[in-house]
Design a protein around this motif. Sequence first.
Motif, PDB file in Angstrom:
ATOM      1  N   THR A   1       1.094  -1.328  -0.053  1.00  0.00           N
ATOM      2  CA  THR A   1      -0.019   0.031  -0.034  1.00  0.00           C
ATOM      3  C   THR A   1       1.001   1.081   0.098  1.00  0.00           C
ATOM      4  O   THR A   1       2.122   1.088   0.107  1.00  0.00           O
TER       5      THR A   1
ATOM      6  N   ASN B   1      -1.886  -0.337  -3.698  1.00  0.00           N
ATOM      7  CA  ASN B   1      -1.387   0.467  -4.807  1.00  0.00           C
ATOM      8  C   ASN B   1      -0.934  -0.463  -5.776  1.00  0.00           C
ATOM      9  O   ASN B   1      -1.236  -1.536  -5.928  1.00  0.00           O
TER      10      ASN B   1
ATOM     11  N   ARG C   1      -6.743  -4.049   2.017  1.00  0.00           N
ATOM     12  CA  ARG C   1      -5.760  -4.435   1.198  1.00  0.00           C
ATOM     13  C   ARG C   1      -5.382  -5.821   1.147  1.00  0.00           C
ATOM     14  O   ARG C   1      -4.773  -6.506   0.300  1.00  0.00           O
TER      15      ARG C   1
END
Length: 194
Positions: free
Chosen positions: A12, A29, A58
């Motif tokens: 992340t 990400n 996540r």
Amino acid sequence: MTLITLVRHGQTDWNLERRIQGSTDIPLNETGRAQARAAAAELAGETIHHVYASPLRRAFQTAEIIADALGRPAPLTAVGMREREFGEAEGMLVGDYLERYGDWQAEVPGGETLDRVTERALDSIGRIDLAARRRSAPRAETILVATHGGVIRALLMHASGGTLPGDGDVLANGSVHRFAVDRAGIRLVEAAAV
């Protein structure tokens, strides 16, 4: 016996910044999504019967990517596999956390102890094992759980009698760790290189 493969969620932005995430719900990400795809590729030759995930985005996103790549149904939620709650330390830079609290064993106001994380993770693993045994007895199932570094660290410490992971060892995003679970408890089969 149930084989449990734990995968640490992908990166992340807070991982990249070296911030304590805890229960703060930060998404993957692009690097994290790539790490989830790489973990799926590593697991591609294995039979995975069911996929579970922490409810935090996540980990759940990591599980969705892996389940999709392996042709498995959508992940089931395992609430007990969520990350350690760090209370007032959430959002802090790791260096600032270590300067203030000294180490990862520290009790942080509003946070969970590592012992509590171990207890709830073991309870969750026990529930997953029981469901697997009910579904498939007498054959063993292989279960994948996308979870967090703190949870994996707690289970590694428990299963290894405190010898793993070593001080300063970092559990990489997307890393794969294997355990066997039966009525006698949990044992480590393979830990990712650190």
